[in-house]
Design an enzyme around this catalytic site. Structure first.
Site, PDB file in Angstrom:
ATOM      1  N   LYS A 109       0.938  -1.235  -0.040  1.00  0.00           N
ATOM      2  CA  LYS A 109      -0.177  -0.010   0.028  1.00  0.00           C
ATOM      3  C   LYS A 109       0.839   1.153  -0.068  1.00  0.00           C
ATOM      4  O   LYS A 109       0.455   2.413  -0.576  1.00  0.00           O
ATOM      5  CB  LYS A 109      -0.814  -0.200   1.091  1.00  0.00           C
ATOM      6  CG  LYS A 109      -2.174  -0.814   1.092  1.00  0.00           C
ATOM      7  CD  LYS A 109      -3.272  -0.780   2.161  1.00  0.00           C
ATOM      8  CE  LYS A 109      -4.201  -2.049   1.995  1.00  0.00           C
ATOM      9  NZ  LYS A 109      -5.344  -2.002   3.248  1.00  0.00           N
ATOM     10  N   ASP A 120      -9.940   2.927   2.516  1.00  0.00           N
ATOM     11  CA  ASP A 120      -9.707   2.504   3.687  1.00  0.00           C
ATOM     12  C   ASP A 120     -10.334   3.574   4.817  1.00  0.00           C
ATOM     13  O   ASP A 120     -11.237   3.257   5.813  1.00  0.00           O
ATOM     14  CB  ASP A 120      -8.201   1.821   4.290  1.00  0.00           C
ATOM     15  CG  ASP A 120      -8.013   0.411   3.706  1.00  0.00           C
ATOM     16  OD1 ASP A 120      -9.043  -0.173   3.198  1.00  0.00           O
ATOM     17  OD2 ASP A 120      -7.149   0.140   3.659  1.00  0.00           O
TER      18      ASP A 120
HETATM   19  P1  NAP Z   1       0.498  -4.256   8.047  1.00  0.00           P
HETATM   20  O1  NAP Z   1       0.712  -2.907   7.459  1.00  0.00           O
HETATM   21  O2  NAP Z   1       1.131  -5.275   7.826  1.00  0.00           O
HETATM   22  O3  NAP Z   1       0.632  -3.726   9.577  1.00  0.00           O
HETATM   23  C1  NAP Z   1       0.266  -4.938  10.616  1.00  0.00           C
HETATM   24  C2  NAP Z   1       0.272  -4.168  11.802  1.00  0.00           C
HETATM   25  O4  NAP Z   1       0.111  -5.342  13.241  1.00  0.00           O
HETATM   26  C3  NAP Z   1       1.601  -3.698  12.561  1.00  0.00           C
HETATM   27  O5  NAP Z   1       1.175  -2.772  13.554  1.00  0.00           O
HETATM   28  C4  NAP Z   1       2.308  -4.923  13.245  1.00  0.00           C
HETATM   29  O6  NAP Z   1       3.207  -4.568  14.402  1.00  0.00           O
HETATM   30  C5  NAP Z   1       1.100  -5.622  13.859  1.00  0.00           C
HETATM   31  N1  NAP Z   1       1.491  -7.059  14.310  1.00  0.00           N
HETATM   32  C6  NAP Z   1       1.493  -7.997  13.590  1.00  0.00           C
HETATM   33  N2  NAP Z   1       1.785  -9.253  14.079  1.00  0.00           N
HETATM   34  C7  NAP Z   1       1.934  -8.923  15.397  1.00  0.00           C
HETATM   35  C8  NAP Z   1       2.276  -9.543  16.519  1.00  0.00           C
HETATM   36  N3  NAP Z   1       2.243 -10.853  16.709  1.00  0.00           N
HETATM   37  N4  NAP Z   1       2.282  -8.833  17.747  1.00  0.00           N
HETATM   38  C9  NAP Z   1       1.988  -7.313  17.835  1.00  0.00           C
HETATM   39  N5  NAP Z   1       1.784  -6.725  16.813  1.00  0.00           N
HETATM   40  C10 NAP Z   1       1.519  -7.385  15.560  1.00  0.00           C
HETATM   41  O7  NAP Z   1      -0.897  -4.639   7.943  1.00  0.00           O
HETATM   42  P2  NAP Z   1      -2.226  -3.612   7.714  1.00  0.00           P
HETATM   43  O8  NAP Z   1      -2.627  -3.233   6.481  1.00  0.00           O
HETATM   44  O9  NAP Z   1      -2.212  -2.152   8.561  1.00  0.00           O
HETATM   45  O10 NAP Z   1      -3.615  -4.473   8.480  1.00  0.00           O
HETATM   46  C11 NAP Z   1      -3.566  -4.682   9.938  1.00  0.00           C
HETATM   47  C12 NAP Z   1      -4.864  -5.383  10.444  1.00  0.00           C
HETATM   48  O11 NAP Z   1      -6.061  -4.487   9.735  1.00  0.00           O
HETATM   49  C13 NAP Z   1      -5.035  -6.604   9.619  1.00  0.00           C
HETATM   50  O12 NAP Z   1      -5.588  -7.782  10.302  1.00  0.00           O
HETATM   51  C14 NAP Z   1      -5.904  -6.508   8.375  1.00  0.00           C
HETATM   52  O13 NAP Z   1      -6.741  -7.675   7.916  1.00  0.00           O
HETATM   53  C15 NAP Z   1      -6.868  -5.338   9.012  1.00  0.00           C
HETATM   54  N6  NAP Z   1      -7.487  -4.659   7.907  1.00  0.00           N
HETATM   55  C16 NAP Z   1      -8.839  -4.578   7.803  1.00  0.00           C
HETATM   56  C17 NAP Z   1      -9.542  -3.847   6.662  1.00  0.00           C
HETATM   57  C18 NAP Z   1     -10.911  -3.832   6.813  1.00  0.00           C
HETATM   58  O14 NAP Z   1     -11.520  -3.210   5.694  1.00  0.00           O
HETATM   59  N7  NAP Z   1     -11.788  -4.298   7.776  1.00  0.00           N
HETATM   60  C19 NAP Z   1      -8.784  -2.910   6.178  1.00  0.00           C
HETATM   61  C20 NAP Z   1      -7.354  -3.224   6.109  1.00  0.00           C
HETATM   62  C21 NAP Z   1      -6.701  -3.767   7.161  1.00  0.00           C
HETATM   63  P3  NAP Z   1       4.578  -4.134  13.961  1.00  0.00           P
HETATM   64  O15 NAP Z   1       4.689  -2.889  12.928  1.00  0.00           O
HETATM   65  O16 NAP Z   1       5.439  -4.243  15.074  1.00  0.00           O
HETATM   66  O17 NAP Z   1       5.177  -5.298  12.790  1.00  0.00           O
END
Ligand code: NAP
Length: 310
Positions: A66, A102
């Site tokens: 993204k 989003d």
């Molecule tokens: P991303 O850029 O990969 O970020 C992932 C986030 O989760 C980071 O803050 C990461 O922390 C944290 N994380 C991952 N594994 C972890 C662990 N084991 N312990 C603690 N923190 C952890 O992903 P994203 O796009 O922001 O998405 C994040 C979440 O939002 C996902 O679950 C995704 O499915 C959801 N989402 C939903 C929608 C919707 O429409 N409902 C839209 C977008 C995203 P670090 O930076 O420390 O690695």
């Protein structure tokens, strides 16, 4: 000519977006096919260049690209610029325009759960990835006065705060280290908690122990599968104070559909497809693995086990 829309990410096979969009195309008689493109970062520029072909309506972009696609766009909308992230690409003639739907999706969720209720506009946001940026941008434009970001890797939360430096100059936006005592102190002062981490997709997994959650907290979890995460179960003191990620998913997808087709999105059809996917697994769609592996077809096992993205 059948038009094409693609999801570009790595991995892509477990996204609910494709089935939801294909169902919407089919219901409105839009001659378009949704494809899943699994692309590593090294192949990203080539994939984006391909979108300039006349048969493409546009694309979704997901983890981990993204932010990477931002400099590859000809123009960014205000939300894409504010977040520094693009989740939808639409075409204006030969030009590629980067959007961030989003933000729109999260605003819909926030509006539904919090609305214009009178309360201190204070929020705690867990996570500092692409989704967190959309959340923070929406909270700032909704008039929140204090937002505290907690993230496993503090430096990423600090980078997020720096990114919003200018748009948040009138309010208190800060990053704090993820320690239980700090979290507990901050939660006791807040009204809204948003989980924008990937923690909660596995059964029983939660970013915050139940005993740290104060009563009367509005909790939004961006995770949409499972629809009721452990965090939401723990926080359910009144039925209308918690919300999962499905409304955000639906609304960001509806806006994307409108950008690609110029038609109002068939929300009911899209919701029905999400219900079906939750029950029976994601719809099989054409998968192109690029240089990563040989072409195949997505499996239908649903998203929870292998991770999910919008
Ligand atoms: P991303 O850029 O990969 O970020 C992932 C986030 O989760 C980071 O803050 C990461 O922390 C944290 N994380 C991952 N594994 C972890 C662990 N084991 N312990 C603690 N923190 C952890 O992903 P994203 O796009 O922001 O998405 C994040 C979440 O939002 C996902 O679950 C995704 O499915 C959801 N989402 C939903 C929608 C919707 O429409 N409902 C839209 C977008 C995203 P670090 O930076 O420390 O690695």
């Amino acid at each position: 000519m059948t038009n094409r829309v693609v999801l570009i990410g790595h991995p892509v096979a477990h996204s609910f977006s494709g089935g939801m969009q294909q169902a919407a195309f089919d219901a409105l008689g839009v001659d378009a096919r949704y494809e899943l493109w699994d692309r590593r970062q090294i192949d990203l520029a080539e994939a984006i260049a391909e979108l300039r072909g006349d048969d493409f309506l546009g694309a979704n972009v997901t983890i981990p690209h993204k932010e990477h696609v931002v400099p590859m766009m000809d123009r960014l909308t205000e939300d894409a610029q504010a977040t520094g992230a693009v989740n939808v690409i639409a075409r204006e003639g030969k030009k590629l325009v980067g959007h961030n739907t989003d933000v729109t999706g999260f605003k819909a969720a926030l509006d539904k759960i919090v609305g214009r209720q009178k309360m201190p506009r204070h929020a705690v946001v867990l996570g500092a990835g692409g989704a967190s940026r959309a959340v923070v941008s929406a909270l700032i434009s909704d008039g929140f006065q204090r937002i505290v970001i907690f993230n496993r890797h503090l430096h990423r939360a600090e980078a997020l705060v720096r990114h919003f430096n200018r748009s948040a100059s009138h309010m208190d936006l800060r990053a704090m280290p993820w320690h239980e005592s700090v979290l507990e102190a901050e939660l006791s002062k807040t009204k809204v908690l948003v989980n924008a981490t990937a923690l909660g997709m596995a059964p029983g997994e939660t970013p915050i122990p139940a005993e740290l959650l104060p009563p009367d907290l509005f909790v939004i979890d961006l995770i949409y599968n499972p629809p009721l995460t452990q965090l939401l179960k723990d926080a359910t003191s009144a039925r209308d104070t918690v919300m999962g990620g499905e409304l955000m998913l639906l609304q960001q997808g509806a806006r994307a559909f409108e950008l690609w087709t110029g038609k109002p999105a068939p929300i009911d059809v899209m919701q029905a497809e999400l219900d079906r996917a939750r029950e029976h697994g994601v719809r099989p769609l054409p998968v192109d693995m690029g240089s990563a592996a040989a072409p195949g077809v997505a499996d239908t096992t649903g998203g929870a086990a292998a991770g999910q993205s919008a």
